[in-house]
Design an enzyme around this catalytic site. Structure first.
Site, short mmCIF file in Angstrom:
data_model
loop_
_atom_site.label_atom_id
_atom_site.label_comp_id
_atom_site.label_asym_id
_atom_site.label_seq_id
_atom_site.Cartn_x
_atom_site.Cartn_y
_atom_site.Cartn_z
N GLU A 1 -0.07 6.96 -5.04
CA GLU A 1 -1.39 7.59 -4.91
C GLU A 1 -1.44 9.00 -5.50
O GLU A 1 -2.50 9.51 -5.84
CB GLU A 1 -1.82 7.63 -3.44
CG GLU A 1 -1.03 8.57 -2.54
CD GLU A 1 0.24 7.93 -1.99
OE1 GLU A 1 0.94 8.57 -1.22
OE2 GLU A 1 0.51 6.77 -2.36
N VAL B 1 0.84 -1.20 0.00
CA VAL B 1 0.00 0.00 0.00
C VAL B 1 0.87 1.25 0.00
O VAL B 1 0.60 2.24 -0.69
CB VAL B 1 -0.96 -0.01 1.20
CG1 VAL B 1 -1.62 1.36 1.37
CG2 VAL B 1 -2.02 -1.07 1.01
N ASP C 1 7.04 13.92 -2.79
CA ASP C 1 5.94 13.74 -3.75
C ASP C 1 4.99 14.93 -3.75
O ASP C 1 4.08 15.01 -4.58
CB ASP C 1 5.13 12.48 -3.40
CG ASP C 1 5.93 11.22 -3.65
OD1 ASP C 1 7.09 11.35 -4.06
OD2 ASP C 1 5.41 10.12 -3.41
N ASP D 1 -16.79 17.44 -41.36
CA ASP D 1 -15.58 16.99 -40.66
C ASP D 1 -15.89 16.25 -39.35
O ASP D 1 -15.00 15.59 -38.78
CB ASP D 1 -14.69 18.19 -40.32
CG ASP D 1 -14.20 18.91 -41.56
OD1 ASP D 1 -13.82 18.22 -42.51
OD2 ASP D 1 -14.20 20.15 -41.57
N ASP E 1 -13.57 22.42 -39.93
CA ASP E 1 -14.52 23.42 -39.45
C ASP E 1 -15.95 23.17 -39.89
O ASP E 1 -16.87 23.82 -39.41
CB ASP E 1 -14.10 24.82 -39.90
CG ASP E 1 -13.99 24.94 -41.42
OD1 ASP E 1 -14.23 23.93 -42.12
OD2 ASP E 1 -13.67 26.04 -41.91
N ASP F 1 -8.21 20.03 -43.00
CA ASP F 1 -9.22 20.48 -43.95
C ASP F 1 -8.71 21.74 -44.64
O ASP F 1 -8.20 22.64 -43.98
CB ASP F 1 -10.53 20.77 -43.21
CG ASP F 1 -11.66 21.10 -44.15
OD1 ASP F 1 -11.91 20.31 -45.07
OD2 ASP F 1 -12.29 22.15 -43.96
N ASN G 1 7.00 11.12 1.72
CA ASN G 1 6.01 11.26 0.65
C ASN G 1 5.54 12.70 0.52
O ASN G 1 5.36 13.22 -0.59
CB ASN G 1 4.80 10.36 0.91
CG ASN G 1 5.09 8.91 0.57
OD1 ASN G 1 6.00 8.62 -0.18
ND2 ASN G 1 4.33 8.00 1.15
#
Length: 898
Positions: free
Chosen positions: A304, A299, A733, A639, A635, A346, A729
């Protein structure tokens, strides 16, 4: 029960012949109507009841919001986090459980908000259809809601109307329609009454009109043949509805990454559980403890923060792109642009300006180029030529600008560049008569009063005009037109046509003062003045954009409903079409089998006269190659299916229809193809920053598993306490990792080739991650062992190891910011991200200060260290600054420049 839809073949007894290929009398007979009286009210009501309203069917989806919510929890990382939340709760780690749950909910909410508008294309299509229609019922002209139009209705057509249903023409008085939203044709289409070949494509069905298109000139009468979902417009709606929204490449790679991380974590769980039971036995209580220890370690290794970090990076990137006129409608699509290998663009309004512009004029036997700034040359005849163009012209100048036939608007602007004003000229040369243009005559004449004279100005097809000329204007003097001069004019016309210019001839004639009957007789013995050649030109900024994308290894492909010659000329000018490339029309594409097209699709750079289904086939075939990420720009209504099917659909914000915008992933607010370059760069930048975080995460997230697992099996005290892992962490993190989301882009980002779509998200990182993992694991194992045995104090050893681990991550993150340069080679670039520098330095200061702040020292179970202990701790942590072995393998230097 399903919703009723109108299908006129049911009326015909499942007739298989297309309406455009049947004689009009047969069409009227089969539809049970006539052009004099139309349908009766009772018959119209019966058909409306039987076949339903003339509207686009909507796919009713029950519990749509609930489905959106459920979809958010199908993500592999989210599933892992949910499992981690439950386990953390049962282990008594309530704070961890609540934190992870908040992250999961936050990710889900953001996802729901971003995707809620993804299915609005059909609503936008409905807005484009006409709201009312004028029909003939019981011999009387009445106005009804367009939804009440049924097959067999006789409809009236006039300039300014939007066509309410597909219909076959009965009467045509110079009808011209703007069919660009449906076919991509850049100029108005002239209509005819003749029966056409059964295989005639939609763009060339001159005897028919189509729902959602505009009438720009003339008037007519038509019988409705198809309504609702059976119309060409409806077929597009059905195609958009049928296309499944594909996952973006980033979403696919993150799912794959999550699976791999999950397998690694499960593998570690199993190994630690087995080793623990071997060491401590298989008693029930021991088994439970071993299992819970293994699960708890797993875990702690679940990343996370990754889903939230990815969403933050995408959101910040999308915000930056919005500042540069690129609106992202689907967050994950922000990154997809960065991996694009093919851009299917296009032509009309995207690569080109979307309006006809005079590019060349020919007068006095000289060709003169016309640019944005004006004329590249002067001639005595030029003023007369331009005066004919602006006066023999029906454009209207109003508050909203110049409106009218695009070719006449082009002539208006061409005169403007010469300083000629239409309103001033009309006062000087008032119009007193007109012989209108028609597709049969191919010319138009206006008669003007000039002092005591009358003068006829004529414009039209060059061959038609020249046939009626006997004289020519040379050096502003009228001369007899010789056969050699006539041949020279025709050669000039042919040369302009080869350049894909639409050419109009200009002539005039002075009329007798007594002339009162303005008939075609006055269009004889004309004086030839010259030619004006026009085209819908490429945007200058789009030409530059194509050049940049080519350098970035991206191939540009032009797709248009326009003619092949015109498309090739524009593509050649933009350097999209080169020697050795292929150009295909829709008709030629239909003749290719799927296997043949699969083999040639990468060689084709121009597609002309294509339908919406052709565009879809092009995108799908490129995607089948498995080597390409396909972006489609457009446009028009036509399309929409391809925009939705493409890996990223890019719509135009100004000229784009609501349909194309709602089917797209991104909208270019300024309609500037050059904005694509900024978006491409932004997409690559976003992906790079996501990879930076993953590189950091995978380098530093698993060493704790090895260290804790090793010492647990050997019977040592825990090298980390749970609260210390929480700090690591948080401090690494947290802000530093989040700062990677706003790290500046590499300078050479648009000079590298697109990445291989087949390669995973952490392709090329393995060497770095392995070296970092080994260095940190060995460093932690060594420092804790030495500290424990040298000082015989678990608290000291744990403090040294904890601080070393946190500092190592804060050091190694500097080398996660570039895949081509170590921190030692970044120079000033290393300090461009002030948020990152502040976050790292703050983390270092807080971590070092923990043992000396009583409250925090007690909370995190750390003790003050001696200078020797600090030297050992920082020395091992500093290895993170030298994790550049992958660069050595690539033959680069640690210090200095290449």
């Amino acid at each position: 029960m399903g919703r009723k839809t109108q299908k006129s073949e049911e009326i015909l007894g499942n007739n298989q012949e297309p309406w455009h290929s049947i004689d009009i009398d047969v069409v009227l007979h089969r539809l049970g109507t006539n052009e004099k009286k139309g349908l009766t009210e009772s018959e119209a009501e019966r058909r409306l009841e039987k076949y339903g309203p003339n509207a686009l069917a909507e796919e009713k989806e029950r519990f749509k919001v609930l489905k959106l919510i459920i979809d958010q929890f199908k993500d592999y990382f989210i599933i892992m986090l949910l499992i981690a939340t439950v386990i953390s709760f049962f282990l008594g780690e309530i704070v961890d459980a609540i934190t992870i749950a908040i992250i999961v909910i936050l990710c889900a909410v953001i996802g729901i908000i971003q995707n809620y508008r993804a299915e609005k294309a059909l609503e936008a299509l409905k807005k484009l259809t006409a709201s009312t229609a004028r029909v003939l019922r019981d011999g009387k002209e009445i106005t009804i809601p367009s939804e009440e139009v049924v097959p067999g209705d006789i409809i009236f057509l006039e300039a300014g109307d939007r066509v309410s249903a597909d219909a076959r023409l009965i009467m045509n008085a110079s009808l011209r329609l703007d069919e660009a939203p449906l076919t991509g044709e850049s100029t108005p289409v002239e209509k005819k009454l003749s029966t056409l070949d059964i295989n005639t494509p939609v763009a060339d069905r001159k005897n028919s009109v189509f729902m959602g298109t505009h009438i720009v000139f003339g008037r007519g009468l038509a019988v409705v043949t198809e309504t609702g979902m059976s119309t060409e417009f409806g077929k597009i709606a059905g195609a958009v509805q049928a296309i499944k929204q594909e996952k973006t490449p980033l979403e696919v790679k993150l799912d794959s990454f999550a699976k791999k991380v999950g397998l690694v974590i499960i593998g570690v769980c199993v190994v630690i559980f087995i080793l623990d039971t071997i060491e401590f036995g298989t008693a029930p209580k021991v088994l439970v403890r071993s299992f819970m220890t293994a699960v708890a370690l797993a875990v702690s290794a679940v990343p996370e923060g990754l889903p939230a970090l990815v969403i933050i990076t995408l959101a910040l990137g999308a915000r930056e792109l919005a500042k540069r006129n690129s609106l992202i409608r689907r967050l994950a699509s922000a990154e997809t642009l960065g991996s694009t290998t093919f851009i299917c663009a296009d032509k009309t309004g995207t690569l080109t300006k979307g309006k006809m512009t005079v590019r060349k004029v020919y007068t006095n036997f000289k060709m003169i180029n016309v640019t944005e700034r004006g004329f590249e040359g002067k001639d005595s005849n030029l003023e007369t030529l331009l005066r004919i163009g602006v006066l023999c012209n029906n454009v209207v100048v109003g508050d909203k600008g110049v409106t009218g036939d695009p070719t006449e608007v082009a002539l208006f602007h061409s005169a403007n560049k010469f300083g000629m004003k239409k309103d001033e000229l009309e006062k000087k040369f008032p119009r007193i008569g007109e012989i209108p243009f028609s597709s049969e005559r191919k010319r138009m004449t206006t008669i003007h009063k000039v002092k005591n004279k009358k003068i006829a100005y004529v414009k039209g097809a060059p061959e038609i005009i020249l046939d009626r000329c006997t004289h020519v204007l040379k050096n502003n003097r009228v001369k007899k037109l010789t056969e050699e001069e006539r041949r020279n004019i025709l050669r000039a016309n042919e040369k302009m046509a080869q350049d894909a210019l639409r050419v109009l001839g200009m002539a005039y004639r002075e009329l007798p003062r007594t002339e009162k009957e303005f008939t075609e007789n006055i269009e004889k013995r004309l004086i030839f003045v010259g030619l004006q050649g026009m085209i819908d030109p490429p945007r200058p900024e789009a030409i530059k954009a194509v050049k940049i994308t080519r350098k970035a290894g991206i191939k540009n492909v032009m797709i248009t409903g326009d003619h092949k010659l015109t498309a090739m000329a524009i593509a050649r000018e933009m350097d999209i079409y080169r020697k050795g490339d292929m150009a295909l029309t829709g008709e030629e594409l239909d003749k290719l089998s799927d296997e043949e097209f699969y083999e040639t699709v990468e060689k084709v750079t121009v597609y002309a006269r294509v339908s919406p289904m052709h565009k879809l086939r092009i995108v799908e075939t490129l995607q089948k190659k498995g080597e390409h990420i396909v972006a489609m720009t457009g446009d028009g209504v036509n399309d929409a299916p391809a925009l939705k099917k493409a890996d990223i659909g890019v719509a135009m914000g100004i000229t784009g229809t609501d349909v194309s915008k709602e089917a797209s992933d991104m909208v270019l607010v300024d309609d500037n193809y050059a904005t694509m370059v900024t978006a491409l760069e932004g997409g690559r930048h976003i992906y790079d920053n996501i990879r930076k975080y993953i590189r950091f995460l995978m380098s530093c997230n698993f060493d704790e598993l090895v260290v804790i697992g090793t010492f647990a099996i050997l019977g040592y005290p825990l090298p980390y306490l749970p609260v210390q892992l929480l700090w690591i962490n948080l401090i690494t993190d947290g802000p530093p990792a989040m700062a990677l989301a706003v790290d500046p882009a590499e300078k050479e980002i648009m000079k590298r080739k697109p990445r291989d779509p087949k390669k995973g998200i952490f392709h090329g990182m393995l060497a770095f991650m392995l070296v970092s993992f080994v260095c940190q694991s060995l460093g932690s194992l060594t420092l804790f062992s030495v500290g424990y045995h040298l000082y015989n104090d678990a608290d000291v050893a744990r403090t040294m190891n904890f601080i070393q681990s946190a500092l190592f991550e804060l050091f190694v993150i500097w080398n996660c910011r570039s895949e081509t340069r170590s921190v030692w080679r970044m120079g000033k670039d290393a300090f461009r991200n002030k948020f990152f520098v502040l976050a790292v330095l703050s983390g270092i200061a807080l971590t070092i200060g923990l043992p000396y702040i009583p409250v925090l020292a007690g909370a995190f179970h750390v003790v003050p260290l001696t200078l020797t202990q600090w030297a050992m701790t920082i020395g091992i942590a500093s290895i993170g600054l030298f994790v550049v072995l992958p660069e050595l393998w690539m033959g680069r230097k640690i210090f200095g420049h290449q």
